[in-house]
Design a protein around this motif. Structure first.
Motif, mmCIF file in Angstrom:
data_model
loop_
_atom_site.group_PDB
_atom_site.id
_atom_site.type_symbol
_atom_site.label_atom_id
_atom_site.label_comp_id
_atom_site.label_asym_id
_atom_site.label_seq_id
_atom_site.Cartn_x
_atom_site.Cartn_y
_atom_site.Cartn_z
ATOM 1 N N ILE A 146 0.856 -1.175 0.000
ATOM 2 C CA ILE A 146 0.000 0.000 0.000
ATOM 3 C C ILE A 146 0.900 1.235 0.000
ATOM 4 O O ILE A 146 1.634 1.479 0.966
ATOM 5 N N HIS A 147 0.865 1.981 -1.069
ATOM 6 C CA HIS A 147 1.691 3.182 -1.165
ATOM 7 C C HIS A 147 1.067 4.342 -0.409
ATOM 8 O O HIS A 147 1.756 5.046 0.344
ATOM 9 N N SER A 148 -0.260 4.544 -0.596
ATOM 10 C CA SER A 148 -0.900 5.705 0.019
ATOM 11 C C SER A 148 -2.382 5.470 0.201
ATOM 12 O O SER A 148 -3.001 4.680 -0.519
ATOM 13 N N ILE A 149 -2.935 6.168 1.181
ATOM 14 C CA ILE A 149 -4.364 6.125 1.481
ATOM 15 C C ILE A 149 -4.815 7.565 1.683
ATOM 16 O O ILE A 149 -4.197 8.312 2.449
ATOM 17 N N GLY A 150 -5.870 7.927 0.999
ATOM 18 C CA GLY A 150 -6.385 9.281 1.141
ATOM 19 C C GLY A 150 -7.868 9.271 1.460
ATOM 20 O O GLY A 150 -8.625 8.506 0.873
ATOM 21 N N VAL A 151 -8.289 10.076 2.405
ATOM 22 C CA VAL A 151 -9.700 10.229 2.764
ATOM 23 C C VAL A 151 -10.001 11.715 2.908
ATOM 24 O O VAL A 151 -9.279 12.433 3.615
ATOM 25 N N ILE A 152 -11.033 12.161 2.221
ATOM 26 C CA ILE A 152 -11.531 13.524 2.410
ATOM 27 C C ILE A 152 -12.960 13.418 2.913
ATOM 28 O O ILE A 152 -13.841 12.891 2.222
ATOM 29 N N ALA A 153 -13.181 13.858 4.145
ATOM 30 C CA ALA A 153 -14.495 13.764 4.788
ATOM 31 C C ALA A 153 -15.020 15.160 5.049
ATOM 32 O O ALA A 153 -14.317 16.003 5.614
ATOM 33 N N SER A 154 -16.247 15.421 4.628
ATOM 34 C CA SER A 154 -16.859 16.717 4.917
ATOM 35 C C SER A 154 -17.612 16.650 6.243
ATOM 36 O O SER A 154 -18.038 15.585 6.682
ATOM 37 N N GLN A 155 -17.763 17.804 6.870
ATOM 38 C CA GLN A 155 -18.397 17.878 8.188
ATOM 39 C C GLN A 155 -19.561 18.865 8.140
ATOM 40 O O GLN A 155 -19.536 19.835 7.379
ATOM 41 N N ASN A 156 -20.584 18.599 8.933
ATOM 42 C CA ASN A 156 -21.690 19.555 8.974
ATOM 43 C C ASN A 156 -21.354 20.709 9.927
ATOM 44 O O ASN A 156 -20.383 20.668 10.667
ATOM 45 N N ARG A 157 -22.185 21.736 9.894
ATOM 46 C CA ARG A 157 -21.891 22.933 10.670
ATOM 47 C C ARG A 157 -22.319 22.814 12.130
ATOM 48 O O ARG A 157 -21.984 23.644 12.941
ATOM 49 N N ARG A 158 -23.110 21.778 12.426
ATOM 50 C CA ARG A 158 -23.650 21.684 13.781
ATOM 51 C C ARG A 158 -22.597 21.265 14.790
ATOM 52 O O ARG A 158 -22.661 21.611 15.956
ATOM 53 N N SER A 159 -21.644 20.463 14.321
ATOM 54 C CA SER A 159 -20.627 19.970 15.253
ATOM 55 C C SER A 159 -19.374 19.657 14.453
ATOM 56 O O SER A 159 -19.331 18.672 13.724
ATOM 57 N N THR A 160 -18.378 20.478 14.562
ATOM 58 C CA THR A 160 -17.177 20.288 13.768
ATOM 59 C C THR A 160 -15.962 20.170 14.674
ATOM 60 O O THR A 160 -15.532 21.148 15.287
ATOM 61 N N PRO A 161 -15.392 18.979 14.784
ATOM 62 C CA PRO A 161 -14.191 18.816 15.616
ATOM 63 C C PRO A 161 -12.994 19.475 14.939
ATOM 64 O O PRO A 161 -13.032 19.788 13.745
ATOM 65 N N ASN A 162 -11.925 19.655 15.686
ATOM 66 C CA ASN A 162 -10.718 20.195 15.069
ATOM 67 C C ASN A 162 -10.099 19.144 14.144
ATOM 68 O O ASN A 162 -10.471 17.968 14.165
ATOM 69 N N LEU A 163 -9.173 19.578 13.324
ATOM 70 C CA LEU A 163 -8.612 18.703 12.297
ATOM 71 C C LEU A 163 -7.926 17.483 12.904
ATOM 72 O O LEU A 163 -8.072 16.360 12.393
ATOM 73 N N LYS A 164 -7.198 17.654 13.970
ATOM 74 C CA LYS A 164 -6.503 16.518 14.602
ATOM 75 C C LYS A 164 -7.506 15.477 15.081
ATOM 76 O O LYS A 164 -7.289 14.262 14.888
ATOM 77 N N GLN A 165 -8.608 15.909 15.681
ATOM 78 C CA GLN A 165 -9.622 14.974 16.145
ATOM 79 C C GLN A 165 -10.256 14.241 14.966
ATOM 80 O O GLN A 165 -10.478 13.025 15.014
ATOM 81 N N LEU A 166 -10.548 14.981 13.892
ATOM 82 C CA LEU A 166 -11.112 14.351 12.698
ATOM 83 C C LEU A 166 -10.169 13.285 12.148
ATOM 84 O O LEU A 166 -10.589 12.155 11.845
ATOM 85 N N GLN A 167 -8.897 13.611 12.048
ATOM 86 C CA GLN A 167 -7.929 12.656 11.501
ATOM 87 C C GLN A 167 -7.811 11.413 12.376
ATOM 88 O O GLN A 167 -7.764 10.287 11.868
ATOM 89 N N ASP A 168 -7.789 11.598 13.677
ATOM 90 C CA ASP A 168 -7.732 10.451 14.583
ATOM 91 C C ASP A 168 -8.990 9.604 14.468
ATOM 92 O O ASP A 168 -8.917 8.358 14.467
ATOM 93 N N ASP A 169 -10.146 10.250 14.377
ATOM 94 C CA ASP A 169 -11.418 9.520 14.278
ATOM 95 C C ASP A 169 -11.493 8.709 12.984
ATOM 96 O O ASP A 169 -11.905 7.540 12.995
ATOM 97 N N ILE A 170 -11.102 9.318 11.869
ATOM 98 C CA ILE A 170 -11.155 8.623 10.585
ATOM 99 C C ILE A 170 -10.182 7.447 10.574
ATOM 100 O O ILE A 170 -10.500 6.356 10.078
#
Length: 393
Positions: free
Chosen positions: A184-208
């Motif tokens: 596996i050379h690379s893995i990419g995920v782009i996840a959009s978030q709603n406006r009601r509850s948006t975690p910081n980027l580090k939390q999003l990356q850890d969650d994903i």
């Protein structure tokens, strides 16, 4: 033929604007065929900020509320933000009845000689592909990208990550050695978030990483290693996404619908067409042939090309390419396909029962194909994914 290389494929979730358009188009096709399995319908869709445009051509005598169908799909996909939702978006339609004609044919009651007399009405080259890189004989990059996209969608709907919005994209890069997946050379995920509850980027990356990537690769034969590059929203948070950010059109994700660009695919859209369109069903027949060739161990990779011309029932050309992996010459495989597979329009519709699948499958049929690939599926019993022709080789 190149043997050592790196290849990437992408997939998208059901909320991606292009896939939303595909689902609306195919949901309309399902509704027409539920009312009348012999109905003719061609539907295209476009979406943008708070606007949906539907263009449909159909036979008279069947009535479908296309506006209501579109609103239902938008709600089911999960768009409920003020920017775009099924209740308040504007829906514009351009509806036109096709000229009334006698029924073209009822393939269930046709003899072989009568099937021979049913011509195609489109000019198209369609492609089918199979390889032994995965259990369902699909290229590994698109196979894994689909798994990631489906998992991303699942954690949203199961509220594992309730802050996710419907739009998302995934990508997987595979390093090949001797034309076989190596790492596996690379893995990419782009996840959009709603406006009601948006975690910081580090939390999003850890969650994903914890809820999407790790579970998907848990049981895979090839695992990410210490050199695998993992990108999760590398440009920062994506708020809302979807039609409010980028427009969508039916048929713009043919690479996602088929083989992730690892193999050729037709330029024609697969979604939004009833089964009499050879540019849709011919692609299914080509996949069926290629998959059976690989399942029969005649080749490690097989691409089947079918070329159709208006007014003829059979393809004017059947070509096979095994990229040097064939156990017998490609010309012999071609001859076997022409002898044992029916590539005629009426024959394909009859064998796969394509007119009646929406009424036989709960919740419709064609809409389910409109996300996560129209070939190579394991979650739907697709007739063109069967390997029941292995014995003819």
């Amino acid at each position: 033929m190149k043997k050592d290389f790196m290849f990437t494929s992408e997939s998208v979730t059901e909320g991606h604007p292009d896939k939303l358009c595909d689902q609306i188009s195919d949901a309309i096709v399902d509704r027409f065929l539920l009312q009348d399995p012999y109905a003719r319908v061609i539907t295209e869709c476009a979406v943008s900020t708070a606007v949906v445009f539907i263009a449909a051509r159909f036979e008279p005598g069947v009535s479908v509320d296309v506006t209501n169908v579109a609103r239902q799909v938008i709600d089911q996909v999960g768009y409920d933000q003020p920017d775009f939702n099924g209740k308040t978006c504007s829906i514009l339609t351009s509806l036109r009845e096709l000229p009334r004609e006698e029924r073209d044919f009822d393939e269930k009651n046709l003899s072989d000689a009568e099937i021979e007399q049913i011509p195609v009405k489109n000019i198209v080259n369609v492609f089918g592909f199979a390889c032994n890189q995965t259990s369902n004989l699909m290229p590994m990059p698109i196979w894994l990208a689909h798994k990631l996209a489906r998992r991303l969608n699942t954690v949203k709907f199961q509220k594992v990550l309730p802050y996710l919005a419907p739009d998302g994209k995934t990508q997987v890069g595979i390093e090949y050695k001797n034309r076989k997946p190596h790492r596996i050379h690379s893995i990419g995920v782009i996840a959009s978030q709603n406006r009601r509850s948006t975690p910081n980027l580090k939390q999003l990356q850890d969650d994903i990483r914890a809820t999407v990537i790790d579970p998907v690769f848990q049981n895979e034969e090839i695992q990410p290693d210490e050199k695998t590059r993992i990108f999760i929203n590398p440009d920062g948070p994506v708020i809302v996404g979807g039609p409010s950010v980028h427009s969508g059109v039916t048929g713009r994700k043919n690479d996602v619908d088929t083989y992730g660009e690892y193999a050729k695919h037709s330029g024609s859209a697969l979604s939004g067409k009833d089964p009499i369109r050879i540019d849709r069903v011919g692609a299914y027949a080509a996949r069926y042939a290629a998959k059976n060739v690989v399942a029969a161990n005649l080749a490690d990779e097989c691409e089947v090309q079918l070329s159709y011309s208006i007014g003829l029932s059979r393809p004017v050309s059947v070509q096979v390419e095994t990229f040097g992996t064939g156990k017998i010459p490609d010309e012999e495989i071609t001859a076997l396909l022409e002898k044992h597979f029916d590539f005629r329009l009426a024959g394909i519709i009859k064998q796969f029962n394509l007119r009646f699948l929406p009424s036989l499958r709960k919740g419709g049929f064609y809409r389910k194909l409109a996300a996560y690939g129209q070939v190579g599926r394991t979650d739907i019993d697709l007739p063109w994914e069967a390997t029941d022709k292995v014995g003819v080789f």
